[in-house]
Design an enzyme around this catalytic site. Structure first.
Site, PDB file in Angstrom:
ATOM      1  N   CYS A 129       0.813  -1.221   0.000  1.00  0.00           N
ATOM      2  CA  CYS A 129       0.000   0.000   0.000  1.00  0.00           C
ATOM      3  C   CYS A 129       0.848   1.274   0.000  1.00  0.00           C
ATOM      4  CB  CYS A 129      -0.957   0.006   1.188  1.00  0.00           C
ATOM      5  SG  CYS A 129      -0.175  -0.317   2.778  1.00  0.00           S
ATOM      6  N   HIS A 242      -2.742   6.514   4.682  1.00  0.00           N
ATOM      7  CA  HIS A 242      -1.307   6.624   4.971  1.00  0.00           C
ATOM      8  C   HIS A 242      -0.755   7.946   4.434  1.00  0.00           C
ATOM      9  CE1 HIS A 242      -1.458   2.629   6.356  1.00  0.00           C
ATOM     10  NE2 HIS A 242      -0.754   1.998   5.446  1.00  0.00           N
TER      11      HIS A 242
END
Length: 333
Positions: A129, A242
């Site tokens: 990711c 994130h």
């Protein structure tokens, strides 16, 4: 696009459930959808796109007749079922890390190296990711001048550890508010009001397994075999999305103005870069959507060819489920 028979392996997990939503959102041409999971979930009924679907057992026979299998399970499950998926004639788009560095398996971010899907032999890997979010943010710079090195620090949300991550964060906040001792199960230490500078186990001279992914996967995705990356991954008390700080050093100097223009026009990116008006990428703004926000672009003061960049993206969606569905879209076109 032609219609396809799709199975989701690990359908009851956070990424599997997100894949189901994204198939609808992107109007993916689904002829049939099969939800596969372990025995404890078999028989559950799930509402999907006006239909009631029943969770089926993940077994070798479940892949017969499928065109594409979207993997949302751990490495051991991916490795266990990959041979059966390939034997059944389906293409396995796998979100685990099991096959990412296999030279015979394409590792794909559609905005960057979508053409690589043509080289598959039955398996295509979805990258990590943080790798996806970071590379989408900087790929336009690499097209202008090859990237030679990156120094990165990631600030990774609790949902990156699975559905239990945010639950533990909230439970710890509640416990501390009530004067109670917080319970620690998911993370190595208390995550509420704290940051934990370790994600993954010790892998390479003090770097963790998570920290090495940006270099190892970045080399393969961007076709930069000599790319050097030094990364520190930190778990932060954020629910979703994130953030990554990147020092990107290119072969030739790219000005801040040119970098902004390149990123503003790059697929999958949104330029959010106005420090004077307090406008920059933040997790709250980038959650529950698929664009990587990029900002705080400025010259690196330690290297003449370096740029400092800050980016944020939803790691459950673009960092996992959406990227997998985008790969599936390339397969059916």
């Amino acid at each position: 696009m032609k219609k396809a028979k799709i199975a989701i392996l690990g359908a009851t997990g956070a990424v599997g459930q997100e894949m189901m939503k994204i198939l609808i959102e992107r109007n993916f041409p689904v002829e049939e959808l099969h939800l596969l999971a372990s025995a404890r979930s078999v028989g559950q009924e799930v509402e999907w796109n006006g239909q009631k679907l029943t969770v089926e057992l993940a077994c070798d026979e479940a892949f017969e007749g499928m065109d594409i299998v979207l993997g949302a399970a751990e490495n051991d499950i991916a490795e266990r079922f990959a041979p059966a998926i390939v034997k059944a004639g389906a293409v396995f788009v796998d979100n685990s890390s099991a096959f990412r560095l296999d030279p015979n398996v394409p590792l794909v971010v559609p905005e960057i190296n979508g053409e690589d899907v043509k080289n598959h032999k039955g398996i295509i890997s979805n990258p990590n990711c943080t790798t996806i979010i970071s590379l989408v943010a900087i790929n336009a710079l690499n097209a202008a001048s090859p990237i030679e090195s990156i120094v990165a620090s990631s600030y990774q949300a609790t949902s990156g550890a699975g559905a239990g991550g945010p639950k533990e964060l909230m439970a710890q906040v509640d416990a501390l508010r009530n004067g109670e001792k917080p319970e620690i199960k998911v993370f190595q230490h208390q995550i509420a009001f704290n940051v934990i500078p370790q994600i993954g186990g010790d892998a390479f001279f003090g770097y963790t397994s998570e920290e090495m992914k940006l270099q190892n996967e970045g080399r393969k995705i961007m076709h930069l075999p000599e790319l050097k990356v030094s990364c520190t991954c930190v778990r932060v008390p954020v629910v979703r999305s994130h953030s990554v700080s990147l020092v990107v050093r290119t072969k030739e100097k790219i000005s801040v103005e040119t970098a902004r223009e390149l990123i503003a026009n790059a697929p999958g990116c949104r330029l959010v870069d106005d420090l004077a008006n307090k406008s920059y990428p933040m997790p709250l703004d980038t959650s529950d959507q698929d664009i990587v926000f990029v900002g705080r672009i400025r010259d690196d003061l330690t290297c003449d060819t370096g740029l400092n960049i800050w980016c944020c993206g939803d790691q459950v969606r673009k960092g996992a489920a959406t990227n997998a569905v985008q790969i599936a879209e390339l397969l059916v076109k």
